[in-house]
Enzyme design. Structure first.
Site, mmCIF file in Angstrom:
data_model
loop_
_atom_site.group_PDB
_atom_site.id
_atom_site.type_symbol
_atom_site.label_atom_id
_atom_site.label_comp_id
_atom_site.label_asym_id
_atom_site.label_seq_id
_atom_site.Cartn_x
_atom_site.Cartn_y
_atom_site.Cartn_z
ATOM 1 C CB CYS A 120 -0.946 0.004 1.197
ATOM 2 S SG CYS A 120 -2.002 -1.448 1.271
ATOM 3 C CG HIS A 131 -2.393 4.141 5.388
ATOM 4 N ND1 HIS A 131 -2.274 4.081 4.020
ATOM 5 C CD2 HIS A 131 -2.570 2.853 5.806
ATOM 6 C CE1 HIS A 131 -2.372 2.815 3.619
ATOM 7 N NE2 HIS A 131 -2.554 2.062 4.688
ATOM 8 C CG HIS A 152 -6.740 0.936 0.705
ATOM 9 N ND1 HIS A 152 -5.653 1.473 0.049
ATOM 10 C CD2 HIS A 152 -6.233 0.207 1.735
ATOM 11 C CE1 HIS A 152 -4.547 1.084 0.646
ATOM 12 N NE2 HIS A 152 -4.871 0.319 1.683
#
Length: 253
Positions: free
Chosen positions: A23, A158, A198
């Site tokens: 990620c 995040h 995401h």
């Protein structure tokens, strides 16, 4: 070979790297791009990330791992947070030394004052990041670049919208800021994942682009789906608040 094909089409002859750190991939790519310019390897860099879901494999894997939101909403920092929502994205930044960008008359959307990377080490599992590693990284960067957290008025996190991950991230930020300031509720928090999901390998560059657009328009966009704070996050005794409405962003002196 995606990076190599881009170099072919654009006739670029500098370093070409495909980076996979899950990620954080696009953020690490931006960091490496900056480093390659600072150490003289390249005069300019294109850095970013791509995440396109052409099969259901990610959904299946993430669902089995208990990562996905059952209600289908990313509720970052909220007490009902139950996982992330997958999204797709492509984002690229053009990186140049500031002096050169000014000389060339480029549109300058922002200045990266510093960047740094590290790893969690051993934790309780893939969904449990290390607060200590995050604290160490943040403090080292503030000291290395001469940045006082008291001067920071917005942090794009995040913020995946998980009951476990969100509190760890805020706790790390809180501890990092505490070493420099005792002020409360002066720094807004946000997460673009509440808007677009995401985007995995493109998540970092999506966050950076959000901040650059916020700088351009002098407004902080709302972080969506926030009603009641996560029970494991104490915003009252912290420098932070969740920005839930479009807010004018006025720079400090």
């Amino acid at each position: 070979i995606l990076s190599a094909r881009l170099s072919y089409f654009l006739n670029l002859t500098g370093t070409a790297l495909s980076i996979d750190t899950a990620c954080s991939s696009s953020l690490v790519a931006i960091h490496q791009g900056c480093q390659s310019i600072l150490n003289g390897e390249n005069e300019m860099a294109l850095a970013g990330g791509v995440h396109i879901m052409t099969t259901p494999l990610l959904y299946i894997m993430a669902s089995k791992a208990g990562m996905l939101s059952y209600i289908g909403k990313c509720r970052t920092f909220d007490n009902q947070a139950d996982g992330f929502v997958p999204g797709e994205g492509v984002g690229v930044l053009v990186l140049k030394p500031l002096k050169k960008a000014v000389e060339d008359g480029d549109n300058i959307y922002g200045v990266i004052k510093g960047s740094s990377t590290n790893q969690d080490g051993k934790t309780n599992g893939i969904t449990a990041p290390s607060s200590n590693s995050q604290i160490r990284l943040e403090k080292e960067l503030y000291e290395k670049c001469g940045i006082s957290p008291e001067s920071i008025s917005f942090v794009e996190t995040h913020g995946t919208g998980t009951k476990l991950g969100d509190p760890i991230e805020v706790a790390a930020l809180r501890e990092s800021f505490k070493a420099y300031t005792a002020k409360k509720h002066f720094c807004a928090l946000g997460s673009v994942k509440t808007n677009i999901g995401h985007t995995a390998t493109a998540a970092g560059v999506a966050s950076v682009i959000k901040v650059l657009l916020a700088l351009k328009h002098k407004q902080i966009p709302p972080s969506l789906n926030f009603e009641k704070a996560n029970e494991h996050i104490n915003f009252q005794d912290s420098p932070f608040y969740v920005n839930t409405k479009l807010t004018d962003w006025k720079p400090a002196d």
